[in-house]
Scaffold this motif. Structure first.
Motif, PDB file in Angstrom:
ATOM      1  N   GLN A   1       0.838  -1.196   0.000  1.00 54.64           N
ATOM      2  CA  GLN A   1       0.000   0.000   0.000  1.00 54.64           C
ATOM      3  C   GLN A   1       0.879   1.254   0.000  1.00 54.64           C
ATOM      4  O   GLN A   1       1.834   1.355   0.766  1.00 54.64           O
ATOM      5  N   SER A   2       0.552   2.201  -0.863  1.00 55.18           N
ATOM      6  CA  SER A   2       1.319   3.445  -0.925  1.00 55.18           C
ATOM      7  C   SER A   2       1.149   4.264   0.348  1.00 55.18           C
ATOM      8  O   SER A   2       0.102   4.218   1.000  1.00 55.18           O
ATOM      9  N   GLU A   3       2.205   4.990   0.668  1.00 55.34           N
ATOM     10  CA  GLU A   3       2.147   5.941   1.765  1.00 55.34           C
ATOM     11  C   GLU A   3       2.576   7.300   1.223  1.00 55.34           C
ATOM     12  O   GLU A   3       3.341   7.383   0.265  1.00 55.34           O
ATOM     13  N   THR A   4       2.081   8.365   1.808  1.00 54.90           N
ATOM     14  CA  THR A   4       2.435   9.704   1.344  1.00 54.90           C
ATOM     15  C   THR A   4       3.073  10.507   2.468  1.00 54.90           C
ATOM     16  O   THR A   4       2.720  10.352   3.639  1.00 54.90           O
ATOM     17  N   TYR A   5       4.028  11.353   2.073  1.00 53.02           N
ATOM     18  CA  TYR A   5       4.734  12.206   3.023  1.00 53.02           C
ATOM     19  C   TYR A   5       4.939  13.570   2.378  1.00 53.02           C
ATOM     20  O   TYR A   5       4.949  13.697   1.150  1.00 53.02           O
ATOM     21  N   GLN A   6       5.129  14.568   3.212  1.00 50.49           N
ATOM     22  CA  GLN A   6       5.436  15.908   2.724  1.00 50.49           C
ATOM     23  C   GLN A   6       6.949  16.116   2.785  1.00 50.49           C
ATOM     24  O   GLN A   6       7.572  15.916   3.827  1.00 50.49           O
ATOM     25  N   ILE A   7       7.527  16.502   1.649  1.00 48.88           N
ATOM     26  CA  ILE A   7       8.974  16.670   1.539  1.00 48.88           C
ATOM     27  C   ILE A   7       9.298  18.106   1.137  1.00 48.88           C
ATOM     28  O   ILE A   7       8.644  18.682   0.265  1.00 48.88           O
TER      29      ILE A   7
ATOM     30  N   THR B   1       4.243  16.560  -2.103  1.00 43.15           N
ATOM     31  CA  THR B   1       3.862  15.216  -1.672  1.00 43.15           C
ATOM     32  C   THR B   1       4.762  14.164  -2.307  1.00 43.15           C
ATOM     33  O   THR B   1       4.960  14.145  -3.523  1.00 43.15           O
ATOM     34  N   TYR B   2       5.336  13.323  -1.462  1.00 39.72           N
ATOM     35  CA  TYR B   2       6.125  12.177  -1.922  1.00 39.72           C
ATOM     36  C   TYR B   2       5.299  10.921  -1.673  1.00 39.72           C
ATOM     37  O   TYR B   2       4.853  10.668  -0.554  1.00 39.72           O
ATOM     38  N   THR B   3       5.083  10.134  -2.728  1.00 38.41           N
ATOM     39  CA  THR B   3       4.309   8.899  -2.632  1.00 38.41           C
ATOM     40  C   THR B   3       5.242   7.713  -2.797  1.00 38.41           C
ATOM     41  O   THR B   3       5.988   7.633  -3.780  1.00 38.41           O
ATOM     42  N   THR B   4       5.237   6.794  -1.852  1.00 43.68           N
ATOM     43  CA  THR B   4       6.116   5.628  -1.947  1.00 43.68           C
ATOM     44  C   THR B   4       5.636   4.691  -3.050  1.00 43.68           C
ATOM     45  O   THR B   4       4.461   4.697  -3.427  1.00 43.68           O
ATOM     46  N   ALA B   5       6.570   3.887  -3.558  1.00 41.83           N
ATOM     47  CA  ALA B   5       6.263   2.953  -4.648  1.00 41.83           C
ATOM     48  C   ALA B   5       5.859   1.605  -4.060  1.00 41.83           C
ATOM     49  O   ALA B   5       6.717   0.859  -3.582  1.00 41.83           O
ATOM     50  N   PRO B   6       4.576   1.263  -4.061  1.00 36.51           N
ATOM     51  CA  PRO B   6       4.102   0.050  -3.386  1.00 36.51           C
ATOM     52  C   PRO B   6       4.654  -1.226  -4.017  1.00 36.51           C
ATOM     53  O   PRO B   6       4.595  -1.415  -5.229  1.00 36.51           O
ATOM     54  N   GLY B   7       5.223  -2.087  -3.163  1.00 35.16           N
ATOM     55  CA  GLY B   7       5.718  -3.373  -3.626  1.00 35.16           C
ATOM     56  C   GLY B   7       7.102  -3.342  -4.246  1.00 35.16           C
ATOM     57  O   GLY B   7       7.659  -4.388  -4.574  1.00 35.16           O
ATOM     58  N   TRP B   8       7.684  -2.164  -4.399  1.00 31.16           N
ATOM     59  CA  TRP B   8       9.002  -2.042  -5.011  1.00 31.16           C
ATOM     60  C   TRP B   8      10.088  -2.206  -3.950  1.00 31.16           C
ATOM     61  O   TRP B   8       9.868  -1.980  -2.761  1.00 31.16           O
ATOM     62  N   THR B   9      11.280  -2.592  -4.400  1.00 27.51           N
ATOM     63  CA  THR B   9      12.437  -2.691  -3.513  1.00 27.51           C
ATOM     64  C   THR B   9      13.412  -1.572  -3.836  1.00 27.51           C
ATOM     65  O   THR B   9      13.736  -1.339  -5.000  1.00 27.51           O
TER      66      THR B   9
END
Length: 359
Positions: free
Chosen positions: A228-234, A242-250
């Motif tokens: 599941q993606s997560e979002t953060y403020q950068i 907004t920075y959105t993580t890449a779900p399932g990626w390494t």
């Protein structure tokens, strides 16, 4: 002025010597070549968390059919220049050379004897001319000689900086041809023929056959993201993105912290520090043969998206062919959208677990 000169010297003095980098008889290079073959000649495990797969991926990114990356293990006593600290420069289109001379004497037609104080004063003058993009007899003379040494047109030589500690010239060669790169082992001799005060020549660590200590992976940065993606403020307060993580990626952590090229590590660490750089994603799934400046960099439709990674490393980003919102390089802060679109390419890799597709 003195502070800037000290920073330039500290940064560029860390570049590897051209002769050492291109000396194929160097025992450490020979050991690294064997070690590299032991990794790249075997099928990768296919497990993205393991170093052998990471090395294959990195070689796909930075290597090409003319030259591979070199991998080595410093724990085995091999002493080469580790280019991992310069990976932050991967997007730079022009990677510089550094020419070190004993003195400015003889340049620009001035044959008078120069003291260290004379050189320091002249460096300050030349820096001002470079910053203002103005012509100066010494700069023109240096460009003429560099062009002859590299076998290129004078207009392809760009002087970026000069700094003292003897006399050093930082320059780039525009649209550096593959033939120029493959002739680098002759560069020092050609520069010596052009510059009577020649001491040495250095090059950017990513410019020619970059070498990596397998210890360059930084476990602090390794992470397999959740499904599941997560979002953060950068970014700085009031101007965050907004920075959105890449779900399932390494993600592989690389050893880029604590480097003298940066004042501190705020650009990356700690996460969500006000000095963090913005983060976005660029896909190469739409790469076609026409996108490559060097036709030899394109090996086929099935691997064009990976070839494009190497091309970006070698030549920088290319402006988008379809520019709906104006000319430029397009990226997205949303990896989910990018992954599900045609912009994320897939490549099949033959691994120990069978054929696997990697994005």
């Amino acid at each position: 002025m003195l502070k800037k000169q000290a920073e330039l010297k500290a940064y560029y003095d860390n570049f590897p010597n051209i002769d050492a980098t291109t000396n194929l008889t160097n025992p450490d290079i020979k050991k690294a070549e064997e070690f590299t073959k032991s990794i790249l000649n075997r099928k990768p495990s296919g497990r993205v968390t393991e170093k052998d797969t990471a090395c294959h991926v990195l070689n796909k990114l930075l290597g090409n059919k003319d030259q591979q990356c070199l991998f080595y293990d410093s724990a085995s006593g091999i002493n080469l220049h580790d280019a991992s600290g310069n990976l932050a420069d991967i997007g730079f289109e022009d990677k510089p050379f550094v020419l070190k001379l004993n003195s400015i004497q003889g340049l620009g037609g001035d044959k008078s004897t120069k003291t260290d104080e004379d050189d320091i004063k002249l460096v300050e003058i030349l820096e001002n001319f470079i910053e203002q993009n103005k012509s100066h007899a010494i700069i023109e003379d240096i460009c003429d000689r560099l062009a002859k040494a590299h076998g290129v047109d004078k207009n392809s030589i760009v002087i970026k900086n000069v700094f003292f500690g003897t006399f050093n010239v930082v320059y780039t060669v525009l649209n550096l041809a593959r033939t120029v790169v493959t002739e680098l082992h002759k560069t020092s001799q050609k520069l010596k023929a052009q510059f009577g005060q020649f001491v040495s020549a250095k090059l950017h660590p990513l410019l020619f056959r970059p070498s990596f200590d397998i210890a360059f992976f930084d476990a602090r940065g390794n992470k397999t993201f959740s499904s599941q993606s997560e979002t953060y403020q950068i970014g700085p307060p009031g101007r965050t993105k907004t920075y959105t993580t890449a779900p399932g990626w390494t993600r592989y952590g690389l050893n880029v912290l604590g480097k003298s090229a940066y004042v501190n590590d705020d650009w990356l660490h700690p996460f969500q520090h006000a000095g963090n750089w913005y983060r976005a994603f660029h896909g190469t799934g739409g790469a076609q043969q026409i996108d490559f400046r060097d036709s030899n960099a394109y090996s086929g439709e099935n691997t064009a998206c990976v070839d494009a990674l190497s091309s970006i490393f070698q030549d920088g980003f290319r402006p988008a062919r379809t520019a709906a919102y104006g000319p430029g390089v397009y990226c997205s802060p949303n990896p989910v959208w990018l992954e599900d679109s045609r912009y994320a390419g897939k490549v099949e890799l033959d691994t120990a677990q069978g054929k696997k597709k990697f994005k």
